[in-house]
Design a protein around this motif. Structure first.
Motif, PDB file in Angstrom:
ATOM      1  N   GLU A   1      -6.335  -3.007  -0.483  1.00 13.64           N
ATOM      2  CA  GLU A   1      -6.996  -2.860   0.829  1.00 13.64           C
ATOM      3  C   GLU A   1      -7.594  -4.189   1.255  1.00 13.64           C
ATOM      4  O   GLU A   1      -7.615  -4.555   2.421  1.00 13.64           O
ATOM      5  CB  GLU A   1      -8.023  -1.710   0.838  1.00 13.64           C
ATOM      6  CG  GLU A   1      -9.291  -1.891  -0.001  1.00 13.64           C
ATOM      7  CD  GLU A   1     -10.424  -2.622   0.706  1.00 13.64           C
ATOM      8  OE1 GLU A   1     -10.431  -2.665   1.938  1.00 13.64           O
ATOM      9  OE2 GLU A   1     -11.294  -3.172  -0.002  1.00 13.64           O
TER      10      GLU A   1
ATOM     11  N   PHE B   1      -5.784   2.417  -1.027  1.00  9.67           N
ATOM     12  CA  PHE B   1      -6.550   2.509   0.220  1.00  9.67           C
ATOM     13  C   PHE B   1      -8.052   2.552  -0.041  1.00  9.67           C
ATOM     14  O   PHE B   1      -8.860   2.369   0.870  1.00  9.67           O
ATOM     15  CB  PHE B   1      -6.095   3.774   0.962  1.00  9.67           C
ATOM     16  CG  PHE B   1      -6.534   3.872   2.389  1.00  9.67           C
ATOM     17  CD1 PHE B   1      -6.262   2.861   3.305  1.00  9.67           C
ATOM     18  CD2 PHE B   1      -7.202   5.000   2.845  1.00  9.67           C
ATOM     19  CE1 PHE B   1      -6.660   2.971   4.633  1.00  9.67           C
ATOM     20  CE2 PHE B   1      -7.610   5.116   4.173  1.00  9.67           C
ATOM     21  CZ  PHE B   1      -7.336   4.094   5.061  1.00  9.67           C
TER      22      PHE B   1
ATOM     23  N   MET C   1       0.831  -1.205   0.000  1.00  4.97           N
ATOM     24  CA  MET C   1       0.000   0.000   0.000  1.00  4.97           C
ATOM     25  C   MET C   1       0.865   1.255   0.000  1.00  4.97           C
ATOM     26  O   MET C   1       0.578   2.216  -0.706  1.00  4.97           O
ATOM     27  CB  MET C   1      -0.955  -0.013   1.193  1.00  4.97           C
ATOM     28  CG  MET C   1      -1.985  -1.130   1.047  1.00  4.97           C
ATOM     29  SD  MET C   1      -3.106  -1.247   2.441  1.00  4.97           S
ATOM     30  CE  MET C   1      -4.280   0.009   2.040  1.00  4.97           C
TER      31      MET C   1
END
Ligand SMILES: Cc1cc2nc3c(=O)[nH]c(=O)nc-3n(C[C@H](O)[C@H](O)[C@H](O)COP(=O)(O)OP(=O)(O)OC[C@H]3O[C@@H](n4cnc5c(N)ncnc54)[C@H](O)[C@@H]3O)c2cc1C
Length: 414
Positions: A379, A372, A364
């Motif tokens: 995610e 995100f 990420m």
């Protein structure tokens, strides 16, 4: 206990691998829908049965394919690369086939594994609310005058219940009035492993047993890890397999290494997704750490290093998991101190768990803010990877086992 053959040959494994690749693609396609809907992935049931992979580790003499733990690990990691949550559900079937075939009598293997070879699915709800998997079972097996037991209690982690027709579980055998033995040793040796038909209707209601759909967790949504209530569920005498702790803890590699394989497959997927984004992403003109008119992320130092580090972690995890499987197949574990067998096998799982959690977080930060957003694969992988902390053995308990051994070897011998 019966001796089981694991004689799948290379051509047979190649055929099973091709099926796994196909099924993995299907899991990949349907996975996001069931993550969002937060339910078991129902279309996976027919696809799994059609693949024939359910009998992968069932010995050939019971109609199965005779795969060993390494074959199983490779199939699970391939499936998990497609979708780890759906695969974690079917992983319970593979785990229980592996554990049960080493513990059941010849007649039980013939009956239950024969049914698995015919396409049936089994699951294993053992954990309870008080103390997860290591707590002695509060669930009771009350002996019946005419033989067999009636089971009372609740299992709080029942993955794959919605697809299964065979249940394996543990309960403490009581006296005729339902009292659990008071002494610790008596209680341990009264805890038994059972196998039975799991016959519930479309609403999860059966005779003395029912599924309560409570699963709602950070990740691993499609596992369908529901609660299973037992209220006088009858298990006939031939459903008793063996003492639970003394039996299953000798073959728990089927749990530990299969879980390791789930998270290895997840590592494959994280790496694939990271590479796909970062090999192409262009930032255009930038101001900041790199000030330039055109910045390709594949040329940024920390991203190059980060991707290299991930590739190394994937490769190391692959070697650790597959090599541990191979060492068990070759019997090298006979040379380990007996107290360390279980935690040493568990190291493969804890190593992979640490790596997959590191990778999902790192992916990420390397991919950036787009990762995100809901619906982004990153995610999802971040949420799903957190489940790797819990399944046995967890890293804290592995270290405790190992530390205890090295700090007090003589006492342990006693
Ligand atoms: C997605 C998912 C699916 C699952 N599916 C299943 C399933 O199908 N069947 C099933 O049976 N379980 C299942 N589980 C349950 C899981 O494997 C654990 O049993 C459960 O998470 C609870 O156990 P725990 O050790 O995590 O927590 P607890 O037992 O509540 O432990 C709490 C703390 O005490 C420590 N601890 C516990 N026991 C000991 C001990 N003896 N010695 C030292 N320290 C200890 C733990 O390390 C932890 O820090 C599933 C879990 C997940 C996340």
């Amino acid at each position: 206990m019966t001796t089981v053959d694991q004689t799948m040959n290379d051509a047979e494994f190649a055929a099973a691998s091709a099926k796994a690749e196909e099924l993995s693609l299907f899991f990949r396609e349907i996975g996001p829908k069931y993550d969002i809907e937060n339910t078991f992935a129902y279309p996976s049931i027919d696809a799994f049965k059609k693949s024939g992979l359910g009998s992968l580790v069932v010995p050939k003499q019971y109609g199965g394919q005779g795969g060993n733990i390494l074959h199983c690990s490779k199939v699970i990691s391939e499936l998990s690369k497609g979708d780890s949550a759906i695969t974690l559900a079917y992983n319970m079937h593979f785990i229980m086939c592996g554990i049960m075939m080493g513990l059941m009598s010849e007649a039980q293997n013939k009956h239950w594994l024969g049914r698995v070879s015919d396409g049936e699915i089994m699951f294993g709800p053992f954990s309870e609310a008080r103390a997860g998997f290591s707590g002695l079972a509060d669930m009771k097996a009350v002996p019946q005058a005419g033989g067999g037991w009636k089971i009372y209690g609740v299992k709080t982690w029942g993955t794959l219940s919605e697809a299964s027709t065979i249940i394996t579980t543990n309960a403490t055998v009581t006296d005729a009035d339902g009292n659990i033995p008071e002494g610790y040793e008596e209680r341990v040796s009264a805890e038994m492993l059972f196998i039975a038909d799991f016959d519930v209707d479309a609403d999860g209601q059966g005779d003395g047993v029912r599924i309560e759909k409570t699963w709602n967790a950070l990740g691993m949504h499609a596992t369908g890890t529901q609660m299973i209530h037992f209220d006088g569920f009858f298990v006939p005498e031939d459903g008793l397999v063996c003492e639970w702790r003394g039996g299953a803890f000798g073959v728990l590699e089927w749990a530990s290494l299969n879980f390791a394989s789930i998270y290895l497959g997840m590592q494959y997927r994280v790496f694939e997704e990271v590479r796909a984004v970062l090999a192409k992403k262009t930032l255009g003109a930038t101001f900041g750490a790199i000030a330039a008119n055109e910045t390709k992320v594949s040329g940024i130092g920390h991203i190059v290093d980060g991707v290299g580090d991930m590739a190394a972690r994937v490769e190391l995890s692959r070697r650790v998991v597959y090599r541990t499987c191979q060492e068990l197949i070759d019997g090298e574990d006979d040379e380990w101190p007996v107290e360390l067998r279980f935690p040493y096998i568990g190291l493969a799982k804890t190593f992979v768990a640490e790596n997959v959690m590191y990778m999902t977080r790192k992916s990420m930060s390397l991919v950036g803010g787009q990762s995100f957003r809901k619906g982004a694969i990153f995610e999802r992988l971040y949420r799903d990877s957190a489940a790797s902390m819990f399944q046995p053995l967890n890293s804290d308990q592995s270290c405790t086992y190992i530390g205890e051994y090295f700090l007090a070897p003589e006492e342990l011998e006693d």
